[in-house]
Scaffold this motif. Sequence first.
Motif, PDB file in Angstrom:
ATOM      1  N   PHE A 174       0.843  -1.195   0.000  1.00 28.54           N
ATOM      2  CA  PHE A 174       0.000   0.000   0.000  1.00 28.54           C
ATOM      3  C   PHE A 174       0.875   1.240   0.000  1.00 28.54           C
ATOM      4  N   VAL A 175       0.523   2.218  -0.821  1.00 27.60           N
ATOM      5  CA  VAL A 175       1.178   3.526  -0.711  1.00 27.60           C
ATOM      6  C   VAL A 175       0.121   4.497  -0.206  1.00 27.60           C
ATOM      7  N   ILE A 176       0.517   5.299   0.781  1.00 29.46           N
ATOM      8  CA  ILE A 176      -0.458   6.237   1.323  1.00 29.46           C
ATOM      9  C   ILE A 176       0.202   7.599   1.509  1.00 29.46           C
ATOM     10  N   SER A 177      -0.607   8.615   1.718  1.00 31.49           N
ATOM     11  CA  SER A 177      -0.014   9.926   1.940  1.00 31.49           C
ATOM     12  C   SER A 177      -0.700  10.600   3.115  1.00 31.49           C
ATOM     13  N   LEU A 178       0.007  11.568   3.681  1.00 25.40           N
ATOM     14  CA  LEU A 178      -0.541  12.279   4.836  1.00 25.40           C
ATOM     15  C   LEU A 178      -1.765  13.089   4.455  1.00 25.40           C
ATOM     16  N   GLU A 179      -1.969  13.249   3.140  1.00 26.11           N
ATOM     17  CA  GLU A 179      -3.151  14.005   2.712  1.00 26.11           C
ATOM     18  C   GLU A 179      -4.379  13.112   2.543  1.00 26.11           C
ATOM     19  N   ASP A 180      -4.185  11.806   2.682  1.00 23.47           N
ATOM     20  CA  ASP A 180      -5.339  10.903   2.594  1.00 23.47           C
ATOM     21  C   ASP A 180      -6.296  11.175   3.753  1.00 23.47           C
ATOM     22  N   ASP A 181      -7.577  11.013   3.482  1.00 27.64           N
ATOM     23  CA  ASP A 181      -8.592  11.308   4.502  1.00 27.64           C
ATOM     24  C   ASP A 181      -8.327  10.620   5.828  1.00 27.64           C
ATOM     25  N   LEU A 182      -8.041   9.346   5.732  1.00 31.48           N
ATOM     26  CA  LEU A 182      -7.883   8.565   6.954  1.00 31.48           C
ATOM     27  C   LEU A 182      -6.800   9.162   7.856  1.00 31.48           C
ATOM     28  N   LEU A 183      -5.683   9.560   7.239  1.00 33.06           N
ATOM     29  CA  LEU A 183      -4.574  10.091   8.030  1.00 33.06           C
ATOM     30  C   LEU A 183      -4.813  11.537   8.435  1.00 33.06           C
ATOM     31  N   ARG A 184      -5.495  12.269   7.575  1.00 35.32           N
ATOM     32  CA  ARG A 184      -5.795  13.656   7.900  1.00 35.32           C
ATOM     33  C   ARG A 184      -6.674  13.706   9.142  1.00 35.32           C
ATOM     34  N   ILE A 185      -7.668  12.826   9.157  1.00 36.60           N
ATOM     35  CA  ILE A 185      -8.652  12.886  10.227  1.00 36.60           C
ATOM     36  C   ILE A 185      -8.176  12.198  11.500  1.00 36.60           C
ATOM     37  N   PHE A 186      -7.465  11.110  11.329  1.00 41.14           N
ATOM     38  CA  PHE A 186      -7.027  10.365  12.502  1.00 41.14           C
ATOM     39  C   PHE A 186      -5.511  10.327  12.607  1.00 41.14           C
ATOM     40  N   GLY A 187      -4.972  11.131  13.470  1.00 40.58           N
ATOM     41  CA  GLY A 187      -3.578  10.991  13.853  1.00 40.58           C
ATOM     42  C   GLY A 187      -2.538  11.312  12.809  1.00 40.58           C
ATOM     43  N   GLY A 188      -2.888  12.069  11.785  1.00 36.22           N
ATOM     44  CA  GLY A 188      -1.882  12.437  10.801  1.00 36.22           C
ATOM     45  C   GLY A 188      -0.858  13.400  11.377  1.00 36.22           C
ATOM     46  N   GLU A 189      -1.333  14.253  12.279  1.00 35.29           N
ATOM     47  CA  GLU A 189      -0.483  15.288  12.891  1.00 35.29           C
ATOM     48  C   GLU A 189       0.850  14.735  13.381  1.00 35.29           C
ATOM     49  N   ARG A 190       0.724  13.670  14.170  1.00 33.38           N
ATOM     50  CA  ARG A 190       1.925  13.134  14.804  1.00 33.38           C
ATOM     51  C   ARG A 190       2.934  12.667  13.770  1.00 33.38           C
ATOM     52  N   ILE A 191       2.403  11.977  12.776  1.00 38.11           N
ATOM     53  CA  ILE A 191       3.285  11.455  11.740  1.00 38.11           C
ATOM     54  C   ILE A 191       3.927  12.617  10.971  1.00 38.11           C
ATOM     55  N   HIS A 192       3.092  13.623  10.736  1.00 40.61           N
ATOM     56  CA  HIS A 192       3.569  14.815  10.046  1.00 40.61           C
ATOM     57  C   HIS A 192       4.778  15.406  10.766  1.00 40.61           C
ATOM     58  N   ARG A 193       4.619  15.599  12.085  1.00 40.66           N
ATOM     59  CA  ARG A 193       5.708  16.190  12.869  1.00 40.66           C
ATOM     60  C   ARG A 193       6.951  15.314  12.806  1.00 40.66           C
ATOM     61  N   LEU A 194       6.687  14.021  12.892  1.00 45.22           N
ATOM     62  CA  LEU A 194       7.792  13.074  12.852  1.00 45.22           C
ATOM     63  C   LEU A 194       8.569  13.209  11.546  1.00 45.22           C
ATOM     64  N   MET A 195       7.807  13.294  10.451  1.00 42.68           N
ATOM     65  CA  MET A 195       8.453  13.385   9.142  1.00 42.68           C
ATOM     66  C   MET A 195       9.235  14.688   9.014  1.00 42.68           C
ATOM     67  N   ASP A 196       8.651  15.756   9.550  1.00 43.76           N
ATOM     68  CA  ASP A 196       9.346  17.046   9.523  1.00 43.76           C
ATOM     69  C   ASP A 196      10.648  16.955  10.291  1.00 43.76           C
ATOM     70  N   ARG A 197      10.561  16.358  11.491  1.00 47.69           N
ATOM     71  CA  ARG A 197      11.742  16.283  12.328  1.00 47.69           C
ATOM     72  C   ARG A 197      12.844  15.485  11.653  1.00 47.69           C
ATOM     73  N   LEU A 198      12.470  14.438  10.993  1.00 41.51           N
ATOM     74  CA  LEU A 198      13.464  13.615  10.318  1.00 41.51           C
ATOM     75  C   LEU A 198      13.955  14.254   9.026  1.00 41.51           C
ATOM     76  N   GLY A 199      13.316  15.375   8.667  1.00 42.61           N
ATOM     77  CA  GLY A 199      13.733  16.068   7.451  1.00 42.61           C
ATOM     78  C   GLY A 199      13.451  15.266   6.197  1.00 42.61           C
ATOM     79  N   ILE A 200      12.303  14.614   6.172  1.00 47.13           N
ATOM     80  CA  ILE A 200      11.965  13.771   5.030  1.00 47.13           C
ATOM     81  C   ILE A 200      11.540  14.631   3.847  1.00 47.13           C
ATOM     82  N   GLU A 201      12.068  14.328   2.693  1.00 43.53           N
ATOM     83  CA  GLU A 201      11.686  15.046   1.481  1.00 43.53           C
ATOM     84  C   GLU A 201      10.306  14.595   1.045  1.00 43.53           C
TER      85      GLU A 201
END
Length: 870
Positions: free
Chosen positions: A540-567
């Motif tokens: 499965f490929v998914i993105s932080l903009e998908d509904d499921l992640l936007r609505i449920f707990g995307g924030e945390r993952i977002h911050r994590l990705m930012d912190r890791l400096g993910i492109e």
Amino acid sequence: MIRVVDKVLRFGEGKKLRQLEETVARVAGLESQIAPLSDDALKGKTAEFKSRFAEGETLDDLLPEAFAVAREAAKRSTGMRPFDVQVMGAVVLHQGSIAEMKTGEGKTLVATMPVYLNALAGQGVHVVTVNDYLAGRDATWMAPVYEFLGLTVSALQNNMEASERRQAYLSDITYGTNTEFGFDYLRDNMVLNSDQMVQRGYFFCIVDEVDSILVDEARTPLIISGPGERVAKTYYDFARIARRLKEGEDEDYELDEKKRTVAITEKGLEKVEKELGIENIYEDLSGQLVNHLMQALRAESLYKRDVDYLVQDGEVKIVDEFTGRVLEGRRYSEGLHQAIEAREGVKIKEENQTLATITLQNYFRLYGKIAGMTGTAATEADEFREIYKMEVVVIPTNEPMVRDDRNDLIYKTEKAKFKAAADIIADCYQRKQPILVGTISVERSEHLSDMLKRRGVPHEVLNAKNHAREADIIADAGQPGAVTIATNMAGRGTDIKLGPGVIDVGGLYVLGTERHEARRVDNQLRGRSGRQGDPGTSQFVISLEDDLLRIFGGERIHRLMDRLGIEEDMPIEHSLISRSVENAQKKVEEQNFQIRKRVLEYDDVMNKQREIIYGQRQRILSGEDLREDVLQIIDRVLRQEVSVYTGTSRFSEEWELDELVGGVKNFFPATLTKEDLGDPLDLDAETVADTIVDDALKVFQAREDNFGVDAARALERWVLLRTIDAKWREHLYEMDYLREGIGLRALAQKDPLVEYKNEGFGMFQELMESIQSDFVKYLYHLEIVQEDKPAQAVPRGLAYSGGGDSSLAQDFAARAAVGGGVADSSGQAFQAAQNAAKTVVAPRHVEEKVGRNDLCPCGSGKKYKKCCGS
Ligand code: ADP
Ligand code: MG
């Protein structure tokens, strides 16, 4: 703690599996006796089993032998010998549980064993599929097995007429979709003659893809609707007539404000009939003109604006007589509300009326036994247990599963995700590995398709519009280099066989482009690959903009990705994230379960009422002699009416006997006068009632002598049936309205469900009473039985909705167009079909203009002129 529970469960499961294995071994053990039998001897087993069943052996007793016989018959007629795990699944089905068997394990064949066994009882076995195409395919595919054993099998199709349906139900085995079965049930409870019914009972059914049908599609009830029988114009007409009638003893109607009753006089009735241009107002049963008249009179003379009701925003709203507050969600019943609307000159709601409705849950609960099979049920095991009392048993696969299920790849943006998807697809295509791509909507499929076109990757796009064509395409999805893009449902139930050389390049690759709300649906997609021990991959490929992640707990993952400096175009893949996705899904699943449970709790109220009403209809249709019941109804109704007058005072001299006699004359043409009741100073209520009832029975007897016994009985049945139908439809409407408004009660700190139950119960009691009193009125006022007039099978102009298969309404429109079936091309039907078509037809795809120096829309990052535009 969890560990212990886990162990207990496993222990229970282990025991269950061991028992199943024992049964499987017994079936296998019989093979040596069964295999040498000639074809005829094998066939003869069916008659033998049937007679043993008739002599008292149970189906459980017969199971091992019957399964062994069915297995042998399958082998000889189709070349497929059911594997042991298939026999195991078959036992589970016979037990009325759900067999979870992975896609490709051969569930179609599994079903033949319990179907055969249960068909021996002679009451019909139903196999439920998700669409018409599969009903036809599976019936035809498995027919050789059944026919070899001397049983008949048919498939219901959407375009069948009643006679063909009846024939299909008479077969030992009937395949069909949930909507066909459900609508046939509802239609059978709308007919006016028992010979118009098509079904013959609900003995045992096996639901294929049981999670799709009982979970996904269960949220929308099946509804048959038609034009309301009481059109607004009639109300306005009667309001106008009522306004012209005069009140008074020697006038058109009499009014008693204390008792809140009105009674029409002979003179008034004549006037009305003249206005309407008809001879006998009682003759029109379904139009219920008498009721129209009475309600119009009540609206005119008894109900006061701003006291009894308010007119607010063009709506008539009832005022609670005790608190003075508006009773949201309540309407006066029996057409009084519309009569008041007509009098007030506000708009009468003339919507399409629900004529019959049931949820799939409640339809399937009609069956004595129900079983299910699917590749994905375990995640919904609680729901199946709680709502359907069905256990889920996970059956091991025939060959060990070797599919490689990879962790999700998570991208920051949707754009990056789709680019990655396109890369994976292109790579598979180059390596000649077939790939099946799942999307969540037709729109996404189109989007991906455009990207692939630009890259020059040939592919097929499916979207569950045309089931037969989809099946053809998906059957080829395992050929080398095949690229198939499909929405979730597309091609369900069709096997993907691997083409030559595909095993060497890794089998079928399944790519999901978004996580569904339910894990189950994701698992369905994965399950397309790795069948029967084949190699395969799922990703499965998914993105932080998908509904499921936007609505449920995307924030945390977002911050994590930012912190890791993910492109943006660099995915992260981590079990932690996969877990949080899964947790989000669990949350949504739980929520949806609660919603479905709530729907069911509300429907339970209606369901009990429906059972009672349909039960009464069945009794009437069966042609039973209702004389005793009718006499009881007359007795009850008249005593009730008499008590209205005798209940006013302890002293009989205060009773208004003239009005009493006038009142009962509304019900039957009384021959007695006030004097016949006895000395006004010395009456008791009981005796008065007895005298009235005696008179009514005299009239009843005279009519019966006049008509003849048979005609009198037929008239009773006819009148009762029509009265029930008319009242029931109205009741459905009122219950709908109540349900819509009841939510507002929560504002007053009340539990809407409790309120709904209480008021629904009260309304049902009123319904039963008003059926009886109307019945008496009509019965005594009808002169002729129109028996020779062929009864219309089902009212025309019906629209069908619900059950999730939106293509149904489309088929329906097609039928309407050629004028066949019960449908006609009335506005409602057409509208319903159009609406349904809107949701299933792919959006027309509009090519966007791309500038030559713009970035290429395929996501390659190059300029358009250097990439797809070159
Ligand atoms: P499911 O519904 O479980 O996904 P199907 O009923 O569509 O599976 O069957 C999948 C494939 O397996 C079919 O092509 C069928 O012919 C094949 N099959 C099923 N059972 C057997 C068997 N016992 N022996 C050989 N082939 C089988
Ligand atoms: Mg199947």
